[in-house]
Design a protein around this motif. Sequence first.
Motif, PDB file in Angstrom:
ATOM      1  N   HIS A 161      31.257   5.130 -10.327  1.00 57.16           N
ATOM      2  CA  HIS A 161      32.254   4.009 -10.902  1.00 57.16           C
ATOM      3  C   HIS A 161      33.185   3.958 -10.371  1.00 57.16           C
ATOM      4  O   HIS A 161      34.012   4.469  -9.656  1.00 57.16           O
ATOM      5  CB  HIS A 161      31.836   4.632 -12.712  1.00 57.16           C
ATOM      6  CG  HIS A 161      32.801   6.387 -12.892  1.00 57.16           C
ATOM      7  ND1 HIS A 161      33.459   6.563 -12.670  1.00 57.16           N
ATOM      8  CD2 HIS A 161      31.635   7.207 -12.451  1.00 57.16           C
ATOM      9  CE1 HIS A 161      33.516   7.904 -12.414  1.00 57.16           C
ATOM     10  NE2 HIS A 161      32.656   8.235 -12.791  1.00 57.16           N
ATOM     11  N   HIS A 202      35.374   7.954  -9.793  1.00 56.44           N
ATOM     12  CA  HIS A 202      35.381   7.894  -8.444  1.00 56.44           C
ATOM     13  C   HIS A 202      35.687   7.217  -7.060  1.00 56.44           C
ATOM     14  O   HIS A 202      36.989   7.782  -6.494  1.00 56.44           O
ATOM     15  CB  HIS A 202      33.788   7.954  -8.368  1.00 56.44           C
ATOM     16  CG  HIS A 202      32.953   8.576  -9.287  1.00 56.44           C
ATOM     17  ND1 HIS A 202      31.854   8.539  -9.297  1.00 56.44           N
ATOM     18  CD2 HIS A 202      33.139   9.538  -9.432  1.00 56.44           C
ATOM     19  CE1 HIS A 202      31.300   8.994 -10.121  1.00 56.44           C
ATOM     20  NE2 HIS A 202      31.912  10.121 -10.461  1.00 56.44           N
ATOM     21  N   ASP A 244      36.955  18.662 -14.069  1.00 57.97           N
ATOM     22  CA  ASP A 244      35.512  19.104 -15.503  1.00 57.97           C
ATOM     23  C   ASP A 244      34.500  20.071 -14.943  1.00 57.97           C
ATOM     24  O   ASP A 244      34.181  21.344 -15.307  1.00 57.97           O
ATOM     25  CB  ASP A 244      35.100  18.328 -16.181  1.00 57.97           C
ATOM     26  CG  ASP A 244      34.408  16.848 -15.473  1.00 57.97           C
ATOM     27  OD1 ASP A 244      35.414  16.679 -14.332  1.00 57.97           O
ATOM     28  OD2 ASP A 244      33.545  16.757 -15.236  1.00 57.97           O
ATOM     29  N   VAL A 304      36.868   6.964 -16.958  1.00 60.01           N
ATOM     30  CA  VAL A 304      35.501   6.134 -16.704  1.00 60.01           C
ATOM     31  C   VAL A 304      34.901   7.079 -16.810  1.00 60.01           C
ATOM     32  O   VAL A 304      34.925   7.908 -15.830  1.00 60.01           O
ATOM     33  CB  VAL A 304      35.586   4.527 -15.763  1.00 60.01           C
ATOM     34  CG1 VAL A 304      33.817   4.696 -15.684  1.00 60.01           C
ATOM     35  CG2 VAL A 304      36.281   4.034 -15.793  1.00 60.01           C
ATOM     36  N   THR A 317      28.138   8.666 -17.988  1.00 61.17           N
ATOM     37  CA  THR A 317      27.826   8.461 -18.994  1.00 61.17           C
ATOM     38  C   THR A 317      28.483   7.357 -20.220  1.00 61.17           C
ATOM     39  O   THR A 317      27.473   6.637 -20.476  1.00 61.17           O
ATOM     40  CB  THR A 317      28.099   9.767 -20.079  1.00 61.17           C
ATOM     41  OG1 THR A 317      28.250  10.973 -19.145  1.00 61.17           O
ATOM     42  CG2 THR A 317      27.044   9.865 -21.213  1.00 61.17           C
ATOM     43  N   ARG A 326      25.710   4.138 -18.288  1.00 58.14           N
ATOM     44  CA  ARG A 326      24.966   4.116 -19.229  1.00 58.14           C
ATOM     45  C   ARG A 326      24.774   3.830 -20.739  1.00 58.14           C
ATOM     46  O   ARG A 326      24.004   2.800 -20.606  1.00 58.14           O
ATOM     47  CB  ARG A 326      23.793   5.755 -19.040  1.00 58.14           C
ATOM     48  CG  ARG A 326      23.977   6.434 -17.413  1.00 58.14           C
ATOM     49  CD  ARG A 326      23.402   7.305 -17.064  1.00 58.14           C
ATOM     50  NE  ARG A 326      23.718   8.520 -17.913  1.00 58.14           N
ATOM     51  CZ  ARG A 326      24.411   9.350 -17.508  1.00 58.14           C
ATOM     52  NH1 ARG A 326      25.012   9.188 -16.472  1.00 58.14           N
ATOM     53  NH2 ARG A 326      24.534  10.683 -17.785  1.00 58.14           N
TER      54      ARG A 326
HETATM   55  P1  ATP Z   1      28.482  12.286 -15.900  1.00 54.24           P
HETATM   56  O1  ATP Z   1      28.790  11.418 -17.457  1.00 54.24           O
HETATM   57  O2  ATP Z   1      26.466  11.334 -15.947  1.00 54.24           O
HETATM   58  O3  ATP Z   1      28.190  13.289 -16.248  1.00 54.24           O
HETATM   59  P2  ATP Z   1      30.731  12.320 -13.889  1.00 54.24           P
HETATM   60  O4  ATP Z   1      31.639  10.594 -15.114  1.00 54.24           O
HETATM   61  O5  ATP Z   1      31.094  12.649 -14.290  1.00 54.24           O
HETATM   62  O6  ATP Z   1      29.018  12.257 -14.531  1.00 54.24           O
HETATM   63  P3  ATP Z   1      29.647  12.925 -12.209  1.00 54.24           P
HETATM   64  O7  ATP Z   1      29.242  11.447 -10.502  1.00 54.24           O
HETATM   65  O8  ATP Z   1      29.058  13.883 -12.189  1.00 54.24           O
HETATM   66  O9  ATP Z   1      29.927  11.765 -12.450  1.00 54.24           O
HETATM   67  O10 ATP Z   1      31.183  13.326 -10.741  1.00 54.24           O
HETATM   68  C1  ATP Z   1      31.010  13.652  -9.100  1.00 54.24           C
HETATM   69  C2  ATP Z   1      32.286  14.215  -9.091  1.00 54.24           C
HETATM   70  O11 ATP Z   1      33.319  13.268  -9.472  1.00 54.24           O
HETATM   71  C3  ATP Z   1      32.154  15.391 -10.117  1.00 54.24           C
HETATM   72  O12 ATP Z   1      33.254  16.347  -9.704  1.00 54.24           O
HETATM   73  C4  ATP Z   1      33.435  15.093 -11.513  1.00 54.24           C
HETATM   74  O13 ATP Z   1      34.253  15.857 -12.094  1.00 54.24           O
HETATM   75  C5  ATP Z   1      34.732  14.043 -10.556  1.00 54.24           C
HETATM   76  N1  ATP Z   1      35.139  12.699 -11.424  1.00 54.24           N
HETATM   77  C6  ATP Z   1      33.599  11.579 -12.455  1.00 54.24           C
HETATM   78  N2  ATP Z   1      34.793  11.289 -12.824  1.00 54.24           N
HETATM   79  C7  ATP Z   1      35.420  11.241 -12.506  1.00 54.24           C
HETATM   80  C8  ATP Z   1      36.561  10.990 -13.383  1.00 54.24           C
HETATM   81  N3  ATP Z   1      37.197   9.212 -13.907  1.00 54.24           N
HETATM   82  N4  ATP Z   1      38.268  11.026 -12.400  1.00 54.24           N
HETATM   83  C9  ATP Z   1      38.301  12.390 -12.386  1.00 54.24           C
HETATM   84  N5  ATP Z   1      37.229  13.016 -11.515  1.00 54.24           N
HETATM   85  C10 ATP Z   1      36.251  12.327 -11.527  1.00 54.24           C
END
Ligand code: ATP
Length: 228
Positions: free
Chosen positions: A29, A32, A124, A194, A197, A200
């Motif tokens: 997203h 990322h 996180d 963003v 989750t 989705r």
């Molecule tokens: P889900 O909502 O399904 O738990 P997610 O948005 O956290 O997924 P992941 O694919 O689990 O996405 O994330 C990959 C990496 O990117 C993880 O280290 C996560 O902490 C980080 N990440 C995801 N979204 C962000 C964001 N908005 N800002 C900073 N880091 C992010």
Amino acid sequence: MTSHAAHKPSGGGHRRSVALFGGTFDPVHAGHIAVAQAAQRRFHLDAIHFIPSSRPPHKPQQELAPFMHRYAMVALGCAGHPGFLPSLAEAPAATPHVFYSIDTVRRFRRDHPDDHLYFIVGADQFLELPTWRNYEALLDSCDFIIASRPGFRLDALRLVIPPEKLGRSAGQDGQKIVLRKSAVHLLTTVSSHVSSTEVRERRARKQTIHGLVPALVEEYIVGQALYR
Ligand code: ATP
């Protein structure tokens, strides 16, 4: 797996800086992409490998979209960003296999011993680090780039690091924690709400995801009727 550039030898005295960015990417997203862009700028990264995991050890219960779709979306999300590379490093193997980050990092280290290696992770996930396999060795094995994420306090990140790992200077200039064998960098220039989750859930509620994912990824999700 990756482009030719990803395997270019580090000739000419330039030490390549390479980051590994793992995740479930279900789907990749805008958050990322923003994190990767900010890291690329700040650390002058030659390559960022986006590594979708086939079976994440920390999300064993979660129903994931098939790897093929998640990988395809990562590839589409990388389009138009020089240096962003979709990686098959944790693609499903013939025999069921759980991939651990420590093994992936060691593999990259072995294949590219001269590169400066970073591991990108959201705040996180970094807070969960003590639950990761062999996390102390992982901390020693490369530098970390921790992306701030709304709702997570960056000062809590220090508590995750075993005190004996802290470097002698224990230097913390607010953006960098010096460890004995590596460093943890805080990436505070990005803050995106963003999450996969949210993407989705919006799809399940038949709401638009426009702007939450790269345009090509949105097209793919709609075209393949994912997350409905
Ligand atoms: P889900 O909502 O399904 O738990 P997610 O948005 O956290 O997924 P992941 O694919 O689990 O996405 O994330 C990959 C990496 O990117 C993880 O280290 C996560 O902490 C980080 N990440 C995801 N979204 C962000 C964001 N908005 N800002 C900073 N880091 C992010």
